[in-house]
Enzyme design. Structure first.
Site, PDB file in Angstrom:
ATOM      1  NE  ARG A  80      -2.603   1.079   3.445  1.00  0.00           N
ATOM      2  CZ  ARG A  80      -3.308   0.817   4.545  1.00  0.00           C
ATOM      3  NH1 ARG A  80      -4.551   0.397   4.439  1.00  0.00           N
ATOM      4  NH2 ARG A  80      -2.771   0.985   5.741  1.00  0.00           N
ATOM      5  CE  LYS A 183      -2.272   4.749   7.139  1.00  0.00           C
ATOM      6  NZ  LYS A 183      -3.502   5.325   7.682  1.00  0.00           N
ATOM      7  CD  GLU A 219     -11.785   5.772   4.495  1.00  0.00           C
ATOM      8  OE1 GLU A 219     -11.421   4.783   5.152  1.00  0.00           O
ATOM      9  OE2 GLU A 219     -11.051   6.340   3.674  1.00  0.00           O
TER      10      GLU A 219
END
Ligand code: PLP
Ligand code: COI
Length: 340
Positions: A80, A183, A219
């Site tokens: 990720r 992220k 989210e």
């Protein structure tokens, strides 16, 4: 080493012995180095400070029931981080550089891994940022990768206890073609207004809606959303949410336990049909949701009438924690052992 009150740890920074660093210069990553100081020397014009060229990860190491230390799904975090680097034009950090740095950071700070009985863990925070001094908007040439660790307790109040959340209609966190699915620090800055508003009103956090149509649940600022309806685990399909490694793991556990798993759009109105709901992530683990208040319409969606976490959420939580603490066979091969 300072004395640590393991049982009362919060999700915060506790100084440890050292951190691991690696520089990217002249088009290549260098060797890992060990540093005792917790500060960095950064140019006032560094790319990260002005244009937020930064990505980070969050993973955990656990001291198990057998005394062994396990890091959960390290390769997934490494992958990720590569996708985050790709998303904001930073050089990809090789997977083995990531894993080696994380393992060394854990080994060298082994005294800070909380004892098994405390239910706490060692949070691992890898971060990459652009260090090149620049004023015009463009990608940096030089980068620094750092891994630090810190012992942590629960992210949301009370850990595995229901708490209230709200819907954020006044703020968006990310756009469909933006950076919500990687992220990067900028996403978290964008979420501070909604989170602070939620905290002021007594909520744990705010769930965003999809920013295009404002119809579906996305989210919250630090965790994915899931719901339970009968024997089905349901989680949003969205281009603007972070692909949570915890969420994928819970989905796999749910399947293993004979539940159905659906990844699809979740309409706000559908919240009223769910039996249980939770926020999930490395820091959050599962934070069961008592209710979600739509503060702009006055509607409330209740997931726990007795204030307790739901039955299915409890089973999933125990199974996940069981794998992480070595109480449950790691049938998926998710743990990496660290010799300490
Ligand atoms: N969503 C956001 C925005 C997050 O910051 C996090 C934390 O990493 C998550 C979801 C959960 O992801 P993971 O389970 O990989 O920690
Ligand atoms: C995590 O769960 O690891 C996160 O990064 C969430 C948050 C602390 C930003």
């Amino acid at each position: 080493m300072v004395e640590i009150d393991w049982k009362n740890l919060v999700f915060g920074y506790v100084p440890t012995d050292c951190n691991i660093r690696c520089e990217y210069k002249n088009g290549e990553w260098g060797e890992l180095t060990v540093h005792r100081e917790a500060t960095i020397n950064l140019h006032i014009s560094a790319a990260v400070l002005h244009y937020a060229q930064e990505a980070f990860e969050g993973l955990k190491a656990f001291r198990g029931v057998d005394g062994k230390v396990r890091i959960f799904r390290i390769e997934e975090n490494a992958k990720r981080m590569q996708s985050s680097c790709n998303g904001i034009k930073m050089p990809k950090l090789p997977i083995d550089k990531f894993t080696e740095a994380v393992i060394r950071a854990v080994e060298l700070n082994k005294d800070y891994i909380p004892p098994y009985e405390t239910g706490a863990s060692l949070y691992i925070r890898p971060v990459i940022f652009g260090t090149t001094p620049l004023v015009g908007v463009r990608p940096a040439k030089d980068y620094e990768f750092i891994v630090f660790v810190t012992p942590v307790g629960p992210y949301f109040k009370g850990g595995f206890q229901t708490t209230p959340f709200m819907l954020s209609r006044q703020y968006d966190r990310a756009a469909p073609l933006g950076t919500g699915n990687i992220k990067v620090g900028g996403n978290y800055a964008a979420g501070l207004s909604a989170s602070e508003k939620a905290h002021e009103l007594g909520y744990s956090s705010a769930f965003y809606l999809d920013s295009k149509e404002k119809k579906y649940i996305d989210e919250c600022s630090a965790a994915n959303f899931f719901a339970i309806k009968g024997n089905t685990y349901i989680t949003p399909k969205s281009d603007s949410v972070l692909p949570s490694i915890t969420n994928v793991s819970l989905s796999k556990i749910a399947e293993l336990l004979g539940m159905k798993v659906e990844k699809r759009h979740i309409l706000v109105d559908e919240l009223s049909e769910f039996d249980e709901a939770g926020a999930c992530g490395t820091a959050a683990v599962i934070s069961p949701i008592e209710r979600i208040d739509d503060i702009d319409t006055g509607k409330a969606y209740i997931f726990s009438k007795d204030g307790k976490p739901g039955e299915k959420s409890t089973v999933l939580y125990n199974y996940l924690r069981g794998i992480q603490y070595g109480e449950q066979p790691d049938t998926f091969g998710w743990n990496t052992f660290v010799e300490v």
